[in-house]
Design a protein around this motif. Structure first.
Motif, PDB file in Angstrom:
ATOM      1  N   VAL A 106       0.847  -1.184   0.000  1.00  0.00           N
ATOM      2  CA  VAL A 106       0.000   0.000   0.000  1.00  0.00           C
ATOM      3  C   VAL A 106       0.888   1.240   0.000  1.00  0.00           C
ATOM      4  CG1 VAL A 106      -1.828   1.264   1.175  1.00  0.00           C
ATOM      5  CG2 VAL A 106      -1.764  -1.243   1.301  1.00  0.00           C
ATOM      6  N   CYS A 107       0.633   2.146  -0.922  1.00  0.00           N
ATOM      7  CA  CYS A 107       1.410   3.385  -1.004  1.00  0.00           C
ATOM      8  C   CYS A 107       0.549   4.565  -0.564  1.00  0.00           C
ATOM      9  CB  CYS A 107       1.904   3.609  -2.429  1.00  0.00           C
ATOM     10  SG  CYS A 107       2.975   5.060  -2.605  1.00  0.00           S
ATOM     11  N   VAL A 108       1.052   5.341   0.389  1.00  0.00           N
ATOM     12  CA  VAL A 108       0.364   6.532   0.886  1.00  0.00           C
ATOM     13  C   VAL A 108       0.997   7.741   0.221  1.00  0.00           C
ATOM     14  CG1 VAL A 108      -0.237   7.891   2.922  1.00  0.00           C
ATOM     15  CG2 VAL A 108      -0.113   5.389   3.086  1.00  0.00           C
ATOM     16  N   VAL A 109       0.281   8.345  -0.715  1.00  0.00           N
ATOM     17  CA  VAL A 109       0.756   9.548  -1.400  1.00  0.00           C
ATOM     18  C   VAL A 109       0.209  10.736  -0.628  1.00  0.00           C
ATOM     19  CG1 VAL A 109       0.768  10.835  -3.570  1.00  0.00           C
ATOM     20  CG2 VAL A 109       0.822   8.334  -3.607  1.00  0.00           C
ATOM     21  N   ASP A 110       1.071  11.404   0.143  1.00  0.00           N
ATOM     22  CA  ASP A 110       0.573  12.384   1.111  1.00  0.00           C
ATOM     23  C   ASP A 110       1.709  13.279   1.595  1.00  0.00           C
ATOM     24  OD1 ASP A 110      -0.934  13.404   3.605  1.00  0.00           O
ATOM     25  OD2 ASP A 110      -2.393  12.041   2.706  1.00  0.00           O
ATOM     26  N   SER A 111       1.763  13.520   2.895  1.00  0.00           N
ATOM     27  CA  SER A 111       2.764  14.411   3.491  1.00  0.00           C
ATOM     28  C   SER A 111       3.942  13.659   4.083  1.00  0.00           C
ATOM     29  CB  SER A 111       2.117  15.271   4.581  1.00  0.00           C
ATOM     30  OG  SER A 111       1.641  14.456   5.639  1.00  0.00           O
ATOM     31  N   GLY A 112       4.028  12.357   3.803  1.00  0.00           N
ATOM     32  CA  GLY A 112       5.043  11.515   4.415  1.00  0.00           C
ATOM     33  C   GLY A 112       4.458  10.747   5.583  1.00  0.00           C
ATOM     34  N   VAL A 113       5.263   9.874   6.158  1.00  0.00           N
ATOM     35  CA  VAL A 113       4.851   9.075   7.319  1.00  0.00           C
ATOM     36  C   VAL A 113       5.946   9.174   8.369  1.00  0.00           C
ATOM     37  CG1 VAL A 113       4.297   6.768   8.166  1.00  0.00           C
ATOM     38  CG2 VAL A 113       3.478   7.489   5.915  1.00  0.00           C
ATOM     39  N   GLU A 114       5.548   9.530   9.591  1.00  0.00           N
ATOM     40  CA  GLU A 114       6.533   9.631  10.672  1.00  0.00           C
ATOM     41  C   GLU A 114       7.173   8.272  10.931  1.00  0.00           C
ATOM     42  OE1 GLU A 114       6.265  12.270  14.284  1.00  0.00           O
ATOM     43  OE2 GLU A 114       5.636  10.373  15.169  1.00  0.00           O
ATOM     44  N   ARG A 115       8.493   8.295  11.046  1.00  0.00           N
ATOM     45  CA  ARG A 115       9.234   7.065  11.269  1.00  0.00           C
ATOM     46  C   ARG A 115       9.026   6.569  12.702  1.00  0.00           C
ATOM     47  NH1 ARG A 115      13.255   6.481   7.427  1.00  0.00           N
ATOM     48  NH2 ARG A 115      14.625   5.369   8.873  1.00  0.00           N
ATOM     49  N   VAL A 143       5.004   8.213  -0.235  1.00  0.00           N
ATOM     50  CA  VAL A 143       5.498   9.175  -1.221  1.00  0.00           C
ATOM     51  C   VAL A 143       5.031  10.555  -0.778  1.00  0.00           C
ATOM     52  CG1 VAL A 143       5.429   9.950  -3.619  1.00  0.00           C
ATOM     53  CG2 VAL A 143       5.484   7.505  -3.119  1.00  0.00           C
ATOM     54  N   ARG A 144       5.979  11.424  -0.439  1.00  0.00           N
ATOM     55  CA  ARG A 144       5.623  12.748   0.081  1.00  0.00           C
ATOM     56  C   ARG A 144       5.438  13.745  -1.058  1.00  0.00           C
ATOM     57  NH1 ARG A 144       8.777  17.025   2.246  1.00  0.00           N
ATOM     58  NH2 ARG A 144      10.619  15.728   2.561  1.00  0.00           N
ATOM     59  N   VAL A 145       4.237  14.307  -1.135  1.00  0.00           N
ATOM     60  CA  VAL A 145       3.928  15.329  -2.139  1.00  0.00           C
ATOM     61  C   VAL A 145       3.450  16.625  -1.487  1.00  0.00           C
ATOM     62  CG1 VAL A 145       3.373  13.640  -3.927  1.00  0.00           C
ATOM     63  CG2 VAL A 145       1.548  14.478  -2.429  1.00  0.00           C
ATOM     64  N   LEU A 146       3.248  16.600  -0.156  1.00  0.00           N
ATOM     65  CA  LEU A 146       2.820  17.789   0.573  1.00  0.00           C
ATOM     66  C   LEU A 146       3.960  18.296   1.446  1.00  0.00           C
ATOM     67  CD1 LEU A 146      -0.783  17.015   1.904  1.00  0.00           C
ATOM     68  CD2 LEU A 146      -0.137  18.385  -0.080  1.00  0.00           C
ATOM     69  N   GLY A 147       3.996  19.620   1.612  1.00  0.00           N
ATOM     70  CA  GLY A 147       4.968  20.225   2.514  1.00  0.00           C
ATOM     71  C   GLY A 147       4.317  20.666   3.801  1.00  0.00           C
ATOM     72  N   PRO A 178      14.558   8.881  -2.663  1.00  0.00           N
ATOM     73  CA  PRO A 178      14.419   8.308  -1.315  1.00  0.00           C
ATOM     74  C   PRO A 178      14.596   9.388  -0.254  1.00  0.00           C
ATOM     75  CG  PRO A 178      15.931   7.012  -2.661  1.00  0.00           C
ATOM     76  CD  PRO A 178      15.669   8.277  -3.414  1.00  0.00           C
ATOM     77  N   THR A 179      13.925   9.231   0.868  1.00  0.00           N
ATOM     78  CA  THR A 179      14.017  10.236   1.930  1.00  0.00           C
ATOM     79  C   THR A 179      13.919   9.579   3.300  1.00  0.00           C
ATOM     80  OG1 THR A 179      13.047  12.287   2.808  1.00  0.00           O
ATOM     81  CG2 THR A 179      11.530  10.662   1.913  1.00  0.00           C
ATOM     82  N   THR A 180      14.469  10.255   4.287  1.00  0.00           N
ATOM     83  CA  THR A 180      14.326   9.819   5.683  1.00  0.00           C
ATOM     84  C   THR A 180      13.709  10.930   6.527  1.00  0.00           C
ATOM     85  OG1 THR A 180      16.577  10.582   6.198  1.00  0.00           O
ATOM     86  CG2 THR A 180      16.316   8.272   5.531  1.00  0.00           C
ATOM     87  N   THR A 181      13.080  11.897   5.872  1.00  0.00           N
ATOM     88  CA  THR A 181      12.581  13.084   6.575  1.00  0.00           C
ATOM     89  C   THR A 181      11.255  12.869   7.288  1.00  0.00           C
ATOM     90  OG1 THR A 181      11.614  13.857   4.492  1.00  0.00           O
ATOM     91  CG2 THR A 181      13.790  14.702   5.074  1.00  0.00           C
ATOM     92  N   GLY A 182      10.592  11.756   7.036  1.00  0.00           N
ATOM     93  CA  GLY A 182       9.341  11.497   7.743  1.00  0.00           C
ATOM     94  C   GLY A 182       8.181  12.322   7.231  1.00  0.00           C
ATOM     95  N   ASP A 183       7.405  12.873   8.154  1.00  0.00           N
ATOM     96  CA  ASP A 183       6.160  13.568   7.831  1.00  0.00           C
ATOM     97  C   ASP A 183       6.324  15.056   8.112  1.00  0.00           C
ATOM     98  OD1 ASP A 183       3.538  14.403   7.473  1.00  0.00           O
ATOM     99  OD2 ASP A 183       2.666  12.805   8.671  1.00  0.00           O
ATOM    100  N   SER A 186      10.347   5.086   1.950  1.00  0.00           N
ATOM    101  CA  SER A 186       9.792   6.443   1.856  1.00  0.00           C
ATOM    102  C   SER A 186      10.500   7.212   0.747  1.00  0.00           C
ATOM    103  CB  SER A 186       9.970   7.197   3.179  1.00  0.00           C
ATOM    104  OG  SER A 186       9.257   6.565   4.222  1.00  0.00           O
ATOM    105  N   TRP A 187       9.709   7.961  -0.012  1.00  0.00           N
ATOM    106  CA  TRP A 187      10.241   8.797  -1.081  1.00  0.00           C
ATOM    107  C   TRP A 187       9.640  10.193  -0.972  1.00  0.00           C
ATOM    108  CZ3 TRP A 187       8.577   3.794  -1.813  1.00  0.00           C
ATOM    109  CH2 TRP A 187       9.526   2.872  -2.282  1.00  0.00           C
ATOM    110  N   VAL A 188      10.267  11.147  -1.634  1.00  0.00           N
ATOM    111  CA  VAL A 188       9.760  12.504  -1.688  1.00  0.00           C
ATOM    112  C   VAL A 188       9.859  12.999  -3.128  1.00  0.00           C
ATOM    113  CG1 VAL A 188      12.032  13.489  -1.112  1.00  0.00           C
ATOM    114  CG2 VAL A 188       9.955  14.842  -0.738  1.00  0.00           C
ATOM    115  N   VAL A 189       8.861  13.768  -3.553  1.00  0.00           N
ATOM    116  CA  VAL A 189       8.873  14.358  -4.885  1.00  0.00           C
ATOM    117  C   VAL A 189       9.527  15.733  -4.779  1.00  0.00           C
ATOM    118  CG1 VAL A 189       7.501  15.056  -6.877  1.00  0.00           C
ATOM    119  CG2 VAL A 189       6.757  13.125  -5.464  1.00  0.00           C
TER     120      VAL A 189
END
Length: 307
Positions: A53-62, A118-122, A89-94, A73-76
């Motif tokens: 399942v892929c959550v395209v959103d603001s990221g997910v807290e680690r 996949v983080r698309v929101l800031g 790839p990213t480790t920045t979380g949400d 986790s990835w970021v656009v």
């Protein structure tokens, strides 16, 4: 426009299926199917195991205790000078908590599914249509089983591209579960029939979903005053279609874990059959079914109106 009777290489034996099947029969295109769950309820254990399942959103807290570590986790990212958009790839979380909330609801509903982000929101829930498009397209290209999109855009200039992308996902058996806007405005992609669109209901039962007999919103899930994970390992209570959507995405993951060969249209049917407001009555033969009619198969007619 080519004549309807011409044979092309794309429809010869050994080639991909296009608009017709010529030179081949049922034995040449075998499909290993799954009849799906009776009554829409999965048979046997259904925990989401094996479903991506892929959550395209603001990221997910680690390491949130109610979510756990995302599988990846990835970021656009959009380059300020060239305008080039990449997925990295990213480790920045949400950035704002929204994605963590959605991931937590998915985890609660399908505890053994594999969650990707996949983080698309800031910060402050900010985002742009082109970043959303890039993130969603990337998720579809990775062939995730389910994509949770608790977002939409009101920018009509993205509608056609989003529609084409939603159709591509549907045919590739990636199920996009998309949130309807919280206000009665036109937004996308939840408006498209190739996605599973979700609004929220206010019933007390947190494990109940409803079918909408008057779409375009197809289903309602629990999204009113729900407890969700948030930043800093906390939880909050919040309301919105955003939080009904991951519940339905989680149901899809559970169904697929028990019936992995189900198609997108079978998933919709299972959700319909298992909705709390759908009544099941004994079926009676429709009068027209016993009354033969002349064939109107596509091969019997020709329409040259566009020649």
């Amino acid at each position: 426009m080519g004549a309807t009777g011409e044979t092309t290489a794309a429809t010869r034996p050994g080639q991909g299926l296009t608009w017709s099947l010529r030179g081949r029969g049922p034995e040449d295109v075998p499909v290993l199917g799954d009849p799906g769950p009776p009554g829409g309820h999965p048979a046997g254990p259904a925990t989401g195991r094996g479903v991506r399942v892929c959550v395209v959103d603001s990221g997910v807290e680690r390491d949130h205790p109610l979510v756990g570590e995302p599988a990846a986790s990835w970021v656009v990212v959009k380059d300020a000078e060239s305008g080039e958009i990449t997925v990295e790839p990213t480790t920045t979380g949400d950035t704002c908590g929204h994605g963590t909330a959605c991931a937590g609801i998915i985890r609660r509903t399908a505890p053994e599914c594999e969650i990707h982000s996949v983080r698309v929101l800031g910060e402050r829930f900010s985002g742009t249509g082109d970043i959303l498009m890039a993130g969603l397209r990337w998720a579809v290209e990775q062939r995730f089983d389910v994509v949770n999109l608790s977002l939409s855009t009101t920018r009509t200039r993205f509608a056609q591209e989003l529609h084409a992308l939603a159709d591509s996902a549907y045919f590739a058996r990636t199920v996009i579960v998309a949130s309807a806007h919280n206000t009665p405005v036109e937004s996308f992609p939840w408006r498209f029939a190739s996605v599973i669109s979700v609004g929220s209901h206010q019933e007390d039962d947190p494990a109940l979903h409803l079918y909408n007999p008057e779409p375009p919103v197809e289903f309602f899930g629990p999204g009113q005053n729900v407890t969700v994970p948030w930043l800093g390992g906390r939880t909050i209570r919040t309301t919105g279609n955003s939080f009904a959507t991951p519940y339905v995405a989680g149901l899809c993951a559970r169904l697929l874990s028990a019936h992995p060969r189900m198609t997108a249209f079978q998933l919709k049917n299972a959700l319909y059959l298992s909705a709390a407001n759908v009544r099941h009555e004994p079926s009676a033969p429709h009068p027209s079914l016993s009354d033969p009619h002349p064939s109107t198969a596509a091969g019997d007619t020709r329409d040259d109106s566009e020649d």
